[in-house]
Enzyme design. Structure first.
Site, mmCIF file in Angstrom:
data_model
loop_
_atom_site.group_PDB
_atom_site.id
_atom_site.type_symbol
_atom_site.label_atom_id
_atom_site.label_comp_id
_atom_site.label_asym_id
_atom_site.label_seq_id
_atom_site.Cartn_x
_atom_site.Cartn_y
_atom_site.Cartn_z
ATOM 1 N N ASN A 1 0.866 -1.161 -0.067
ATOM 2 C CA ASN A 1 0.032 -0.016 -0.021
ATOM 3 C C ASN A 1 0.934 1.047 0.005
ATOM 4 O O ASN A 1 1.624 1.512 1.000
ATOM 5 C CB ASN A 1 -0.713 -0.068 1.361
ATOM 6 N N ASN B 1 -7.037 10.453 -0.409
ATOM 7 C CA ASN B 1 -7.058 9.253 -1.323
ATOM 8 C C ASN B 1 -6.392 9.810 -2.706
ATOM 9 O O ASN B 1 -6.283 10.840 -3.026
ATOM 10 C CB ASN B 1 -8.364 8.946 -1.361
ATOM 11 N N CYS C 1 -6.307 5.836 7.528
ATOM 12 C CA CYS C 1 -5.631 4.756 6.674
ATOM 13 C C CYS C 1 -4.631 4.178 7.692
ATOM 14 O O CYS C 1 -3.777 4.876 7.981
ATOM 15 C CB CYS C 1 -5.010 5.523 5.454
ATOM 16 N N ASN D 1 -2.380 1.649 6.992
ATOM 17 C CA ASN D 1 -1.115 1.425 6.644
ATOM 18 C C ASN D 1 -0.395 2.791 6.182
ATOM 19 O O ASN D 1 0.982 3.146 6.549
ATOM 20 C CB ASN D 1 -1.037 0.780 5.365
ATOM 21 N N GLU E 1 -10.631 -0.650 -2.333
ATOM 22 C CA GLU E 1 -10.630 0.614 -1.864
ATOM 23 C C GLU E 1 -11.591 1.653 -2.619
ATOM 24 O O GLU E 1 -11.068 1.926 -3.698
ATOM 25 C CB GLU E 1 -9.190 0.901 -1.516
ATOM 26 N N ARG E 2 -12.381 2.328 -1.730
ATOM 27 C CA ARG E 2 -13.274 3.388 -2.423
ATOM 28 C C ARG E 2 -11.978 4.603 -2.353
ATOM 29 O O ARG E 2 -10.966 4.642 -1.457
ATOM 30 C CB ARG E 2 -14.188 3.800 -1.481
ATOM 31 N N CYS F 1 -4.511 -3.218 2.781
ATOM 32 C CA CYS F 1 -5.310 -2.214 3.443
ATOM 33 C C CYS F 1 -5.322 -2.250 4.907
ATOM 34 O O CYS F 1 -5.893 -3.521 5.361
ATOM 35 C CB CYS F 1 -6.924 -2.441 2.911
ATOM 36 N N GLY F 2 -4.933 -1.603 5.741
ATOM 37 C CA GLY F 2 -4.599 -1.481 7.269
ATOM 38 C C GLY F 2 -5.748 -1.671 8.037
ATOM 39 O O GLY F 2 -6.180 -2.503 8.638
#
Length: 266
Positions: free
Chosen positions: A21, A73, A82, A84, A195-196, A205-206
């Site tokens: 990521n 994003n 987020c 990560n 992921e959006r 994705c963390g």
């Protein structure tokens, strides 16, 4: 009309990744980066016309704790927490000499504690007090909203098509991240996430694996409060405690790496 334009600013950046990521990190303690320039954020994250990343993170000063994390994003919009990215900014703060091995910082969902130990960042996530369980999925917020769904043959599953469909059709404009899960061993699960904001599958994705671990424990698919999550970008661990109302002492544990740094003209 001229077809060429000229750069007006040089921007120092740092490229990080946490289990695949990836993020552009910027030291914004002097407020040199405009937080309202969503087009610039999107261009920097573009993999053909910019640096390339799943998101962009600003490190800023904070009056009471070590620093503030501002996350965008890849589409240029500020977003929810987020995980990560949180691990990467902790490593970045240590690189800048702002912290030693322990830190407290503020993100959009509140304060987070973290420590660096044996090359891994242990990031404490916020308590989760509500998990909505349905017949074929679970929904919960681990700093970002997540849909968790068990599937078979995850390696061959079309994450992009199915994830996009659930993200848009079930959750509307606001959307949700969509995690598809396959059980590998007693407390080990494979995870792939749509992921959006990125609007695609990411390698890790963390907040997503945090949601998966809690959902698997809540539904009896996991029996330990230490769960291993294997993603295309690598392995993460989630440790947590069951509390009276939900889950607390939730830690997202894994590596964070500075890949390169440089200067880009913008």
């Amino acid at each position: 009309m001229a077809i060429c334009t000229f750069a007006v600013m040089e921007l120092q950046f740092y490229k990080y990744q946490g289990t695949g990521n990836d993020f552009v990190l910027i030291d914004n303690r002097q407020h040199t980066f405009s937080k309202n320039d969503t087009k610039l954020v999107a261009r920097l994250c573009d993999r053909k016309f910019g640096i390339g990343a799943d998101g962009l993170i600003l490190l800023e000063e904070h009056p009471a704790v070590d620093f503030k994390m501002v996350y965008y994003n890849a589409d240029g919009n500020q977003s929810s927490m987020c995980g990560n990215g949180g691990r990467c900014i902790v490593h970045f703060a240590e690189y800048l000499g702002m912290i030693s091995k322990n830190t407290t910082f503020e993100a959009i969902d509140g304060l987070h504690e973290a420590k660096i130990e044996r090359g891994c960042v242990h990031l404490k996530m916020n308590d989760v007090t509500n998990i909505q369980t349905e017949e074929d999925f679970a929904y919960l917020d681990t700093g970002s909203p997540h849909h968790v769904q068990l599937v078979e043959n995850l390696a061959d599953f079309n994450v992009f098509v199915n994830g996009r469909n659930i993200r848009n059709n079930r959750y509307g404009k606001a959307g949700a991240n969509v995690n598809f899960v396959e059980k590998l061993e007693e407390n080990t699960f494979a995870v792939r996430t749509y992921e959006r904001g990125v609007e695609d599958e990411t390698l890790s994705c963390g907040t997503g694996v945090t949601a998966v671990a809690l959902a698997m424990f809540e539904t009896g698919k996991a029996t330990s409060n230490k769960v291993i999550l294997q993603q295309p970008g690598g392995e993460l661990q989630i440790h947590f405690n069951k509390i009276e109302k939900g889950y607390g002492d939730i830690y997202l544990i894994g590596p964070a790496t500075q890949v390169f740094n440089g200067i880009i003209t913008v």
